[in-house]
Design a protein around this motif. Structure first.
Motif, PDB file in Angstrom:
ATOM      1  N   GLU A 104     -12.872  10.689   7.253  1.00  0.00           N
ATOM      2  CA  GLU A 104     -12.079  10.965   6.057  1.00  0.00           C
ATOM      3  C   GLU A 104     -11.908   9.640   5.332  1.00  0.00           C
ATOM      4  OE1 GLU A 104      -7.702  12.798   4.777  1.00  0.00           O
ATOM      5  OE2 GLU A 104      -8.352  12.820   6.880  1.00  0.00           O
ATOM      6  N   VAL A 105     -12.119   9.615   4.028  1.00  0.00           N
ATOM      7  CA  VAL A 105     -12.094   8.366   3.267  1.00  0.00           C
ATOM      8  C   VAL A 105     -10.900   8.343   2.324  1.00  0.00           C
ATOM      9  CG1 VAL A 105     -13.370   6.842   1.724  1.00  0.00           C
ATOM     10  CG2 VAL A 105     -14.609   8.239   3.399  1.00  0.00           C
ATOM     11  N   ILE A 106     -10.127   7.268   2.414  1.00  0.00           N
ATOM     12  CA  ILE A 106      -8.945   7.072   1.586  1.00  0.00           C
ATOM     13  C   ILE A 106      -9.176   5.876   0.666  1.00  0.00           C
ATOM     14  CG2 ILE A 106      -6.460   6.622   1.567  1.00  0.00           C
ATOM     15  CD1 ILE A 106      -7.241   9.272   2.880  1.00  0.00           C
ATOM     16  N   GLY A 107      -9.072   6.116  -0.622  1.00  0.00           N
ATOM     17  CA  GLY A 107      -9.127   5.020  -1.585  1.00  0.00           C
ATOM     18  C   GLY A 107      -7.723   4.499  -1.849  1.00  0.00           C
ATOM     19  N   ILE A 108      -7.562   3.190  -1.797  1.00  0.00           N
ATOM     20  CA  ILE A 108      -6.246   2.569  -2.015  1.00  0.00           C
ATOM     21  C   ILE A 108      -6.257   1.896  -3.384  1.00  0.00           C
ATOM     22  CG2 ILE A 108      -4.630   0.812  -1.200  1.00  0.00           C
ATOM     23  CD1 ILE A 108      -5.697   1.374   1.626  1.00  0.00           C
ATOM     24  N   TYR A 109      -5.323   2.290  -4.225  1.00  0.00           N
ATOM     25  CA  TYR A 109      -5.265   1.744  -5.572  1.00  0.00           C
ATOM     26  C   TYR A 109      -4.665   0.335  -5.598  1.00  0.00           C
ATOM     27  CZ  TYR A 109      -6.313   6.337  -7.608  1.00  0.00           C
ATOM     28  OH  TYR A 109      -6.922   7.516  -7.968  1.00  0.00           O
ATOM     29  N   ASP A 110      -5.184  -0.495  -6.509  1.00  0.00           N
ATOM     30  CA  ASP A 110      -4.578  -1.792  -6.849  1.00  0.00           C
ATOM     31  C   ASP A 110      -4.541  -2.776  -5.689  1.00  0.00           C
ATOM     32  OD1 ASP A 110      -4.007  -0.760  -9.463  1.00  0.00           O
ATOM     33  OD2 ASP A 110      -2.278   0.267  -8.600  1.00  0.00           O
ATOM     34  N   GLY A 111      -5.611  -2.841  -4.937  1.00  0.00           N
ATOM     35  CA  GLY A 111      -5.704  -3.828  -3.872  1.00  0.00           C
ATOM     36  C   GLY A 111      -4.571  -3.727  -2.868  1.00  0.00           C
ATOM     37  N   PHE A 112      -3.970  -4.890  -2.549  1.00  0.00           N
ATOM     38  CA  PHE A 112      -2.876  -4.929  -1.577  1.00  0.00           C
ATOM     39  C   PHE A 112      -1.501  -4.776  -2.233  1.00  0.00           C
ATOM     40  CE2 PHE A 112      -6.220  -7.537   0.502  1.00  0.00           C
ATOM     41  CZ  PHE A 112      -6.366  -6.790   1.666  1.00  0.00           C
ATOM     42  N   LYS A 113      -1.477  -4.556  -3.539  1.00  0.00           N
ATOM     43  CA  LYS A 113      -0.214  -4.579  -4.280  1.00  0.00           C
ATOM     44  C   LYS A 113       0.839  -3.647  -3.694  1.00  0.00           C
ATOM     45  CE  LYS A 113       1.632  -3.752  -8.936  1.00  0.00           C
ATOM     46  NZ  LYS A 113       1.266  -3.425 -10.340  1.00  0.00           N
ATOM     47  N   TRP A 114       0.470  -2.392  -3.488  1.00  0.00           N
ATOM     48  CA  TRP A 114       1.458  -1.406  -3.022  1.00  0.00           C
ATOM     49  C   TRP A 114       1.642  -1.458  -1.517  1.00  0.00           C
ATOM     50  CZ3 TRP A 114       4.014  -0.291  -7.059  1.00  0.00           C
ATOM     51  CH2 TRP A 114       3.380  -0.182  -8.292  1.00  0.00           C
ATOM     52  N   LEU A 115       0.560  -1.666  -0.792  1.00  0.00           N
ATOM     53  CA  LEU A 115       0.665  -1.757   0.662  1.00  0.00           C
ATOM     54  C   LEU A 115       1.600  -2.889   1.074  1.00  0.00           C
ATOM     55  CD1 LEU A 115      -3.054  -1.285   1.814  1.00  0.00           C
ATOM     56  CD2 LEU A 115      -1.268   0.455   1.650  1.00  0.00           C
ATOM     57  N   ALA A 116       1.556  -4.011   0.334  1.00  0.00           N
ATOM     58  CA  ALA A 116       2.403  -5.159   0.665  1.00  0.00           C
ATOM     59  C   ALA A 116       3.882  -4.851   0.492  1.00  0.00           C
ATOM     60  CB  ALA A 116       2.014  -6.364  -0.191  1.00  0.00           C
ATOM     61  N   LYS A 117       4.174  -3.798  -0.264  1.00  0.00           N
ATOM     62  CA  LYS A 117       5.563  -3.354  -0.439  1.00  0.00           C
ATOM     63  C   LYS A 117       5.912  -2.197   0.495  1.00  0.00           C
ATOM     64  CE  LYS A 117       5.427  -4.588  -5.366  1.00  0.00           C
ATOM     65  NZ  LYS A 117       5.531  -4.089  -6.759  1.00  0.00           N
ATOM     66  N   GLY A 118       4.947  -1.833   1.336  1.00  0.00           N
ATOM     67  CA  GLY A 118       5.161  -0.726   2.256  1.00  0.00           C
ATOM     68  C   GLY A 118       4.961   0.636   1.629  1.00  0.00           C
ATOM     69  N   ASP A 119       4.387   0.679   0.441  1.00  0.00           N
ATOM     70  CA  ASP A 119       4.198   1.926  -0.306  1.00  0.00           C
ATOM     71  C   ASP A 119       2.859   2.554   0.075  1.00  0.00           C
ATOM     72  OD1 ASP A 119       3.807   3.932  -2.179  1.00  0.00           O
ATOM     73  OD2 ASP A 119       4.619   2.772  -3.848  1.00  0.00           O
TER      74      ASP A 119
END
Length: 409
Positions: A35-50
């Motif tokens: 299963e493939v998940i595309g993550i938007y905007d690089g690390f921007k949201w992941l770094a906020k835990g989003d």
């Protein structure tokens, strides 16, 4: 049994061919049962835990995007390594999304971030990095470009060729500044391919103390040499990385830095600064030359990829998935060498002094660079011989001694 999950994200500045990587990696992964998940905007949201800024990618979603410029998943320069909390947020978010594999697409900073994420996950998230930058400065084997560079040179060369025609037609000089934060690959390739009057890159001054005055004197010297040939026009290509060589002289300029601490060179307006100094110097001696400054960078970053980069990115995306699944690999940058996928492991590309990814510079000790210098029109050693310097000094409205003292570096 639930499917394993692969995530794809893009970091850093855009480059032609990003969508080709996303497409090839997604198709190969889906065909392999992931299963493939595309993550938007690089690390921007992941770094906020989003974990909400994502998209499920399927073959219908990506099958024709390889022709398009830009990035389906967008991109950002968010730096998760500058704060341990941000880095932990990224790992926590990826775990919450049940990510088993991560493909990062980016330059040296994104490669470093990918390495740190794999480490922080204790190897539970397997990482493959695909080298992307129009700067062409990642530490690949000398003959292998980063994807996007080939298209950027092609588009940039077309722009410069039109500028050269305008230069001739309107009898004026252009100072064209190209992107290239630390290295001059893009400026060098565009200048050489387009036949610009001269090209200046940081590597030319390796090991030297460089001042803004020296750069301006080289440009002014080229203008004088052209005037001695009864030509009032020309095009100089300048790598923006030249500004970093004399950054101490530019401290009075209030310039922002990106999240990785790099000076936003596009905001320095190096072309305007150099143009002003060269024009003022010439005018002080009664020489009136029209100089126009032009920046090239944003025009080439999101251009549709050329056939070379379309084919290249398809190989890279496919090979990244194959590396993660078939070789059970991780912590490596994917390269294509002699038509075969070759991983270069993160530990082998780190600079021991900085702890960051090494950069690849233009090699000025090659025939390729020698050829480029040979065809440039600029002051050379023979121009300061007695039979030549007299005419040049006369055109410059200086004495021969003044001319030699000023321009013979």
């Amino acid at each position: 049994m639930s499917k394993k999950r692969l995530a794809i994200l893009v970091g850093g500045g855009p480059a032609p061919g990003i969508n080709g990587v996303i497409s090839a990696a997604t198709i190969q992964a889906v065909d392999r049962g992931l299963e493939v998940i595309g993550i938007y905007d690089g690390f921007k949201w992941l770094a906020k835990g989003d974990t909400t800024k994502i998209v499920n990618l399927n073959i219908n979603h990506v099958s024709r995007i390889h022709f398009r410029g830009g990035s389906l998943l967008r991109t950002s320069r968010a730096n998760p390594t500058k704060d341990i909390k941000m880095l932990n947020n990224v790992v926590k978010a990826l775990n919450e999304l049940n990510i088993d594999y991560l493909i990062t697409i980016g330059g040296d900073d994104t490669a470093y971030s990918a390495k740190m994420i794999e480490n922080a996950s204790n190897g539970n998230i397997k990482v493959a990095h695909i080298p992307k930058t129009i700067d062409n400065d990642l530490p690949l084997p000398r003959e292998i470009p980063t994807f996007g560079f080939h298209t950027a040179v092609h588009v940039g060369c077309n722009i410069v060729q039109n500028i050269m025609e305008d230069s001739f037609t309107a009898n004026r000089w252009f100072f064209v500044v190209t992107m290239g934060r630390k290295t001059g690959h893009l400026a060098f390739a565009i200048g050489k391919a387009s036949g610009a009057t001269l090209t200046l890159i940081p590597e030319e001054f390796k090991g030297m103390d460089v001042t803004l005055k020296r750069i301006c004197d080289i440009l002014e010297g080229a203008i004088i040499k052209r005037l001695s040939q009864n030509k009032q026009f020309g095009v100089a290509i300048l790598s923006e990385g030249l500004a970093e060589l004399c950054i101490d002289e530019l401290k009075e300029l209030s310039v922002e830095r990106d999240p990785f601490g790099h000076i936003r060179l596009a905001e320095v307006d190096f072309g305007r600064l150099v143009k002003g100094k060269v024009k003022a110097s010439l005018k002080s001696r009664g020489i009136d030359i029209t100089i126009v400054r032009k920046d090239i960078g944003y025009e080439v970053r999101c251009a549709p990829p050329d056939p070379f980069d379309i084919e290249y990115t398809k190989d890279l995306g496919f090979s990244a998935v194959k590396f993660l699944l078939d070789q059970e690999g991780s912590k490596a940058m994917i390269t294509i060498q002699d038509g075969k996928s070759v991983p270069i492991y993160f530990d082998d590309i780190m600079d021991p002094e900085t702890g960051k990814t090494r950069l690849r510079s233009v090699d000025t000790d090659t025939e390729s660079y020698e050829v480029a210098r040979y065809y440039m029109i600029r002051l050379n050693k023979e121009d300061f011989e007695p039979e030549n310097v007299k005419k040049l000094a006369l055109v410059a409205k200086m004495t021969e001694k003044e001319f030699i003292d000023r321009f013979s570096y």
